[in-house]
Design an enzyme around this catalytic site. Structure first.
Site, mmCIF file in Angstrom:
data_model
loop_
_atom_site.group_PDB
_atom_site.id
_atom_site.type_symbol
_atom_site.label_atom_id
_atom_site.label_comp_id
_atom_site.label_asym_id
_atom_site.label_seq_id
_atom_site.Cartn_x
_atom_site.Cartn_y
_atom_site.Cartn_z
ATOM 1 N N LYS A 142 -2.777 6.752 1.183
ATOM 2 C CA LYS A 142 -2.501 7.027 2.595
ATOM 3 C C LYS A 142 -1.404 8.091 2.618
ATOM 4 O O LYS A 142 -0.226 7.801 2.730
ATOM 5 C CB LYS A 142 -2.083 5.767 3.328
ATOM 6 C CG LYS A 142 -2.122 5.941 4.855
ATOM 7 C CD LYS A 142 -1.890 4.617 5.561
ATOM 8 C CE LYS A 142 -1.811 4.800 7.064
ATOM 9 N NZ LYS A 142 -3.099 5.130 7.704
ATOM 10 N N GLU A 198 -16.087 5.847 6.484
ATOM 11 C CA GLU A 198 -15.198 5.243 7.498
ATOM 12 C C GLU A 198 -15.086 6.159 8.712
ATOM 13 O O GLU A 198 -15.748 7.197 8.752
ATOM 14 C CB GLU A 198 -13.798 5.014 6.902
ATOM 15 C CG GLU A 198 -13.122 6.277 6.372
ATOM 16 C CD GLU A 198 -11.760 5.987 5.770
ATOM 17 O OE1 GLU A 198 -11.137 4.977 6.136
ATOM 18 O OE2 GLU A 198 -11.293 6.793 4.931
ATOM 19 N N ARG A 233 0.828 -1.208 0.000
ATOM 20 C CA ARG A 233 0.000 0.000 0.000
ATOM 21 C C ARG A 233 0.868 1.266 0.000
ATOM 22 O O ARG A 233 0.571 2.247 -0.683
ATOM 23 C CB ARG A 233 -0.955 0.008 1.196
ATOM 24 C CG ARG A 233 -1.920 1.180 1.220
ATOM 25 C CD ARG A 233 -2.964 1.038 2.303
ATOM 26 N NE ARG A 233 -2.384 1.113 3.638
ATOM 27 C CZ ARG A 233 -3.083 0.921 4.762
ATOM 28 N NH1 ARG A 233 -4.366 0.593 4.703
ATOM 29 N NH2 ARG A 233 -2.499 1.028 5.937
HETATM 30 C C1 LIG Z 1 -8.361 7.085 7.211
HETATM 31 C C2 LIG Z 1 -8.065 5.700 7.699
HETATM 32 N N1 LIG Z 1 -8.949 4.717 7.488
HETATM 33 C C3 LIG Z 1 -8.717 3.453 7.911
HETATM 34 C C4 LIG Z 1 -7.559 3.129 8.569
HETATM 35 C C5 LIG Z 1 -7.339 1.696 9.012
HETATM 36 O O1 LIG Z 1 -6.398 1.136 8.119
HETATM 37 P P1 LIG Z 1 -5.412 -0.001 8.626
HETATM 38 O O2 LIG Z 1 -6.288 -1.176 9.060
HETATM 39 O O3 LIG Z 1 -4.523 -0.308 7.449
HETATM 40 O O4 LIG Z 1 -4.647 0.581 9.794
HETATM 41 C C6 LIG Z 1 -6.609 4.118 8.798
HETATM 42 C C7 LIG Z 1 -5.365 3.696 9.494
HETATM 43 N N2 LIG Z 1 -4.415 4.723 9.570
HETATM 44 C C8 LIG Z 1 -3.911 5.075 10.771
HETATM 45 C C9 LIG Z 1 -3.214 6.245 10.862
HETATM 46 C C10 LIG Z 1 -2.661 6.612 12.059
HETATM 47 C C11 LIG Z 1 -2.835 5.825 13.164
HETATM 48 C C12 LIG Z 1 -3.573 4.663 13.034
HETATM 49 C C13 LIG Z 1 -3.795 3.783 14.200
HETATM 50 O O5 LIG Z 1 -4.635 2.867 14.081
HETATM 51 O O6 LIG Z 1 -3.116 4.062 15.188
HETATM 52 C C14 LIG Z 1 -4.123 4.272 11.838
HETATM 53 C C15 LIG Z 1 -6.843 5.419 8.363
HETATM 54 O O7 LIG Z 1 -5.951 6.419 8.548
#
Ligand SMILES: Cc1ncc(COP(=O)(O)O)c(CNc2cccc(C(=O)O)c2)c1O
Length: 291
Positions: free
Chosen positions: A150, A183, A51
């Protein structure tokens, strides 16, 4: 002491600095990943790097390492900090340039890897569940800035977070410009209705979460019916169960949305089943730092 990887060197945390002309700092021009280590296992590292490289490619940012090299740097950062359960932040920015926007004036991308001992979410959040509020700030449209990238541009997420804390809620629910649920501010959402698990398609305006995809696989392997289809806050209010997924969050139950209790206002049975199954596999499916 804590060691941070900054542009080819391991430096002490208080010496980990980048230029004020770094476009990651000046313009949010860059990409990042949040990754978890469980008992020395960097969970879903390949998927996170896939990703990261896809997000970088999408903004025409060339990461100056192969995936194999970056894998080794990440593992070395975990080992150098002697961590077993950790949270890793990988940041790739456009790098130092002038004060103009033009990325062509940035010659070297910045590569930063932070590994920290994990701060676990309080156990009672999992037992008692979260309260959500749907907010006025919508998710940035895919034709404005794709939520599937991201990027370091988290102001949309932060403005949404400000609204949810203002309301005294635990997390925010983001809608897209057509009013469909996309989300949370930093996590994906699932609802359960009549035994069917449903999550929004990412094209509505969501990051394709790694945890989201793991839970979809886990649900399928447990023979649950799981679908990706659009839904609204109405569907959330009348759902049998609601939960969020994210790297730090893992699987967190939601018990109230906009003041409506979800069913009896307690974490759902399927939610708990998915969390327990998820917890069993996090020490597999990844790269061992201490083989
Ligand atoms: C906007 C957004 N949506 C969904 C997720 C979940 O994706 P993952 O299952 O790949 O983590 C994120 C995750 N991105 C993100 C950014 C900063 C902190 C954290 C944390 O869970 O501490 C997560 C995110 O930033």
């Amino acid at each position: 002491s804590q060691w941070i990887y900054v542009n080819g060197q391991f430096v002490n945390k208080n010496e980990a600095v980048i230029s004020v002309y770094d476009h990651g700092f000046l313009y949010g021009d860059g990409v990042f990943e949040g990754i978890r280590v469980y008992s020395g296992n960097v969970f879903q590292l390949k998927e996170h790097l896939d990703r990261l490289y896809a997000s970088a490619h999408s903004i025409r940012l060339t990461i100056p390492y192969s995936k194999e090299e970056l894998t080794q740097i990440i593992v070395n950062t975990v080992r150098k900090n002697e961590l077993s359960s950790a949270y890793i932040r990988v940041v790739i920015s456009r790098g130092e340039g002038d004060l103009g926007l033009d990325p062509r004036n940035c010659s070297n991308p910045s590569v930063i890897v932070i590994a920290e001992a994990l701060s676990i979410y309080s156990q009672d959040l999992y037992e008692n569940g979260l309260k959500l509020v749907s907010v006025a700030t919508r998710r940035n449209r895919p034709d404005v800035l794709s939520p599937q990238i991201k990027s370091l541009n988290y102001l949309n997420n932060i403005l949404v977070k400000l609204e949810s804390t203002q309301s005294g809620a635990d997390e925010a629910l983001m809608l897209n410009d057509q009013g469909y649920v996309t989300e949370g501010s930093a996590d994906n959402i699932f609802i359960v209705k009549n035994g069917v698990i449903i999550t929004p398609p990412v094209y509505l305006g969501a990051l394709e979460g790694i945890t989201r995809n793991v839970i979809i696989d886990v649900a399928r392997n447990l023979n649950y019916q799981i679908e990706e289809r659009p839904f609204t806050t109405h569907d959330v209010y009348i759902a049998d169960e609601v939960f969020l997924t994210g790297t730090a969050a893992e699987v967190i139950p939601v018990i109230e949305v906009d003041g409506r209790p979800i069913q009896n206002g307690k974490p759902g049975e399927i939610t708990k089943h998915l969390l327990h199954t998820f917890r069993d596999l996090v020490t597999t499916a990844g790269i061992q730092c201490y083989p």
